[in-house]
Design a protein around this motif. Structure first.
Motif, short mmCIF file in Angstrom:
data_model
loop_
_atom_site.label_atom_id
_atom_site.label_comp_id
_atom_site.label_asym_id
_atom_site.label_seq_id
_atom_site.Cartn_x
_atom_site.Cartn_y
_atom_site.Cartn_z
N PRO A 1 -2.43 7.22 6.81
CA PRO A 1 -1.70 6.77 4.84
C PRO A 1 -1.43 5.24 5.01
N GLN A 2 -1.56 4.49 4.30
CA GLN A 2 -1.75 3.85 4.51
C GLN A 2 0.13 3.49 4.35
N GLY A 3 0.47 1.71 4.47
CA GLY A 3 1.34 1.52 5.41
C GLY A 3 2.28 2.40 6.64
N ALA B 1 -4.69 5.45 1.28
CA ALA B 1 -4.08 4.68 0.05
C ALA B 1 -3.11 5.56 -0.43
N LYS B 2 -2.08 5.46 -0.37
CA LYS B 2 -0.68 6.65 0.18
C LYS B 2 -0.89 6.93 -2.13
N ALA B 3 -0.72 8.48 -2.39
CA ALA B 3 -0.54 8.75 -3.63
C ALA B 3 0.26 8.32 -4.56
N ALA B 4 -0.46 8.39 -5.90
CA ALA B 4 1.02 7.05 -6.48
C ALA B 4 1.42 8.03 -7.20
N ALA B 5 3.19 7.73 -7.14
CA ALA B 5 3.97 8.59 -8.36
C ALA B 5 4.15 8.86 -9.54
N ALA C 1 -2.11 -1.52 7.48
CA ALA C 1 -1.66 -1.88 5.63
C ALA C 1 -2.84 -2.22 5.14
N VAL C 2 -3.67 -2.11 5.18
CA VAL C 2 -5.47 -1.63 4.29
C VAL C 2 -5.76 -0.54 4.19
N ALA C 3 -5.66 -0.34 3.07
CA ALA C 3 -6.77 1.17 3.39
C ALA C 3 -8.18 0.66 2.70
N ALA C 4 -9.03 0.43 3.57
CA ALA C 4 -10.44 0.91 4.16
C ALA C 4 -10.17 0.94 5.94
N PRO C 5 -11.66 1.31 6.16
CA PRO C 5 -11.68 1.48 7.49
C PRO C 5 -11.72 1.13 8.14
#
Length: 143
Positions: free
Chosen positions: A50-52, A135-139, A105-109
């Motif tokens: 998960p991102q972050g 990327a985390k799912a948006a709220a 930190a960055v959503a990517a392989p």
């Protein structure tokens, strides 16, 4: 006189040329007592991260040589990766650890290399971490 001088120069030239063609010195025999590592794994796959959320893995190794193994540097090739490692000499048959933390930190392989420098027979080893930051799912929005 010119002929004598020319013959003398040719003889000297051959002598110098022959002395320059010496055989190369033999390479020194490898030291059988040098330390060496054997890692539990040299590549770690984190899978989906998960991102972050920073992720950590531990590369464990054993000194399979005779002399103590000393890690002089463990250097990630990217600022997004942090390394901590055993800083004391690792005796014959003992284990050491290299802890790697990746900042997702960055959503990517990702594929990152860590260069391990030591006094071993193989003075540099390369460890690799791979995975994919998602990327985390948006709220859900409340409209």
């Amino acid at each position: 006189m010119k002929k004598i001088f020319l013959m003398f120069a040719v003889v000297i030239g051959f002598a110098l040329n022959a002395s320059a063609q010496t055989t190369p010195a033999a390479a020194p025999a490898p030291d059988p007592n040098k330390p060496e590592f054997k890692f539990n794994e040299e590549k770690h796959d984190f899978g989906k991260v998960p991102q972050g959320t920073p992720v950590t893995t531990v590369f464990t190794f054993v000194n399979t040589g005779v002399d103590p193994l000393i890690l002089t540097e463990v250097k990630p090739t990217c600022g997004c990766t942090i390394a901590d490692y055993t800083k004391t000499p690792v005796k014959k048959g003992a284990t050491g650890k290299i802890t790697i933390t990746y900042n997702a930190a960055v959503a990517a392989p990702f594929s990152k290399t860590i260069v391990v420098t030591s006094n071993a027979k193989t003075p540099q080893k390369y460890l690799t971490i791979i995975g994919e930051v998602v990327a985390k799912a948006a709220a859900p929005s409340t409209r």
